[in-house]
Design a protein around this motif. Structure first.
Motif, PDB file in Angstrom:
ATOM      1  N   GLN A  12       0.834  -1.200   0.000  1.00 38.63           N
ATOM      2  CA  GLN A  12       0.000   0.000   0.000  1.00 38.63           C
ATOM      3  C   GLN A  12       0.872   1.254   0.000  1.00 38.63           C
ATOM      4  N   VAL A  13       1.206   1.745  -1.177  1.00 37.33           N
ATOM      5  CA  VAL A  13       2.079   2.912  -1.321  1.00 37.33           C
ATOM      6  C   VAL A  13       1.225   4.173  -1.302  1.00 37.33           C
ATOM      7  N   ARG A  14       1.341   4.932  -0.222  1.00 34.59           N
ATOM      8  CA  ARG A  14       0.556   6.156  -0.080  1.00 34.59           C
ATOM      9  C   ARG A  14       1.060   7.247  -1.029  1.00 34.59           C
ATOM     10  N   MET A  15       2.383   7.405  -1.105  1.00 33.85           N
ATOM     11  CA  MET A  15       2.954   8.436  -1.981  1.00 33.85           C
ATOM     12  C   MET A  15       4.216   7.895  -2.641  1.00 33.85           C
ATOM     13  N   ARG A  16       4.322   8.146  -3.941  1.00 35.42           N
ATOM     14  CA  ARG A  16       5.551   7.828  -4.669  1.00 35.42           C
ATOM     15  C   ARG A  16       6.125   9.119  -5.220  1.00 35.42           C
ATOM     16  N   LEU A  17       7.424   9.296  -5.014  1.00 33.68           N
ATOM     17  CA  LEU A  17       8.138  10.483  -5.478  1.00 33.68           C
ATOM     18  C   LEU A  17       9.264  10.010  -6.387  1.00 33.68           C
ATOM     19  N   VAL A  18       9.289  10.518  -7.620  1.00 33.02           N
ATOM     20  CA  VAL A  18      10.302  10.100  -8.589  1.00 33.02           C
ATOM     21  C   VAL A  18      11.078  11.324  -9.056  1.00 33.02           C
ATOM     22  N   GLY A  19      12.391  11.275  -8.878  1.00 36.93           N
ATOM     23  CA  GLY A  19      13.265  12.356  -9.294  1.00 36.93           C
ATOM     24  C   GLY A  19      14.190  11.935 -10.413  1.00 36.93           C
ATOM     25  N   PRO A  20      15.224  12.720 -10.669  1.00 37.20           N
ATOM     26  CA  PRO A  20      16.115  12.442 -11.807  1.00 37.20           C
ATOM     27  C   PRO A  20      16.998  11.220 -11.626  1.00 37.20           C
ATOM     28  N   THR A  21      17.285  10.830 -10.389  1.00 40.31           N
ATOM     29  CA  THR A  21      18.187   9.692 -10.171  1.00 40.31           C
ATOM     30  C   THR A  21      17.618   8.633  -9.250  1.00 40.31           C
ATOM     31  N   HIS A  22      16.646   9.010  -8.389  1.00 37.89           N
ATOM     32  CA  HIS A  22      16.107   8.082  -7.386  1.00 37.89           C
ATOM     33  C   HIS A  22      14.593   8.217  -7.294  1.00 37.89           C
ATOM     34  N   TRP A  23      13.992   7.257  -6.621  1.00 37.04           N
ATOM     35  CA  TRP A  23      12.572   7.321  -6.298  1.00 37.04           C
ATOM     36  C   TRP A  23      12.359   6.788  -4.892  1.00 37.04           C
ATOM     37  N   THR A  24      11.289   7.237  -4.271  1.00 35.96           N
ATOM     38  CA  THR A  24      10.986   6.824  -2.904  1.00 35.96           C
ATOM     39  C   THR A  24       9.507   6.530  -2.772  1.00 35.96           C
ATOM     40  N   ASP A  25       9.186   5.484  -2.020  1.00 34.95           N
ATOM     41  CA  ASP A  25       7.802   5.127  -1.726  1.00 34.95           C
ATOM     42  C   ASP A  25       7.538   5.305  -0.237  1.00 34.95           C
ATOM     43  N   LEU A  26       6.378   5.870   0.074  1.00 38.45           N
ATOM     44  CA  LEU A  26       5.944   6.059   1.457  1.00 38.45           C
ATOM     45  C   LEU A  26       4.789   5.111   1.738  1.00 38.45           C
TER      46      LEU A  26
END
Length: 269
Positions: A87-101
């Motif tokens: 259950q990924v509440r927020m996904r943030l994708v940038g130029p080199t990495h991504w993060t899931d909350l």
């Protein structure tokens, strides 16, 4: 629950990886989808922490507020992105990495006035340069509430949790049930200064270490602490074990719904 140093580490990490670039923001789970759409593709201006709160600032009146609570976690990965897991509440994708909350207590979009109102409810954060410890002292010194309770009250001090609470009281020989108004000013100033040092070290290392060099395992010959929380500590989660300083079995009880640890010899009533 993660303590303040964890949120400051996340803020620094997100600042380094995503600041100043457009980021893709989504909510695979769907619960944050409407708010995510308002910041998707915008430039992340900065990430900052205040106590146990994380803020992603995208511009005037666009601030994503995250409070991890007991179960919230960020996972950080290099590109390319993978399919969401769980259950990924927020996904943030940038130029080199991504993060899931996943699993946060709060993940919401706030405007500037709402952020100010939230921060106004918090006490000074030992990890922030703008912290004013006199604000915390004014609350503690007038209160009959035990010092141990006040140290966990986020409206008194923002960011300190159960580990730092137990350890800083031990390091300064303060019994956890001492009423705040019985604490002298000099002892309070030493406690605050110690919190600043200990929590900054926590930001640097990602773990909580509170044991002084002369009590390290390498010096005393004892076995290193084995605990999923990591770090060398004096009393936290050491109930019944001998105090590292005097050998007295570490005491514990519950106070305001939280476990409390102390040494009855090193922290006399």
């Amino acid at each position: 629950m993660p303590e303040g140093h964890t949120l400051h580490r996340l803020a620094l990490l997100h600042q380094r990886r995503y600041e100043g670039t457009p980021v893709a923001v989504s909510s695979p789970q769907g619960r944050f989808a409407k708010d995510a759409s308002l910041v998707d593709g915008r430039v992340l201006e900065r990430a900052e922490a205040y106590g146990k709160h994380l803020f992603h600032v995208y511009g005037p009146d666009l601030v994503v507020h995250v409070h991890l609570g007991l179960y919230g976690t960020f996972t950080e990965e290099p590109l390319p992105v993978a399919e969401p897991r769980g259950q990924v509440r927020m996904r943030l994708v940038g130029p080199t990495h991504w993060t899931d909350l996943r699993g946060p207590n709060a993940c919401r979009l706030l405007n500037d006035a709402e952020v100010d109102a939230l921060r106004d409810r918090l006490g000074p954060d030992p990890l922030r340069a703008d912290a004013d410890p006199d604000l915390a002292w004014a609350r503690i010194s007038r209160s009959r509430t035990p010092v141990a309770v006040s140290l966990l009250d986020q409206s008194v001090i923002a960011g300190a949790g159960n580990v730092y609470r137990a350890e800083v009281l031990f390091r300064h020989g303060v019994h956890p049930l001492l009423p705040g108004r019985a604490l002298d000013r000099g002892r309070w100033e030493a406690i605050w200064a110690d919190l600043v040092v200990l929590m900054r070290e926590g930001v640097r290392t990602g773990r909580i270490d509170t044991v002084r060099p002369e009590h390290d395992p390498e010096v005393t010959g004892r076995e290193p602490r084995r605990d999923r929380h990591g770090g060398e500590v004096y009393v936290y989660r050491r109930a019944g074990l001998p105090c590292l300083v005097c050998g007295t079995p570490v005491s514990w009880s519950e106070l305001s719904g939280r476990k409390l640890y102390w040494c009855s010899t090193c922290q006399p009533e």
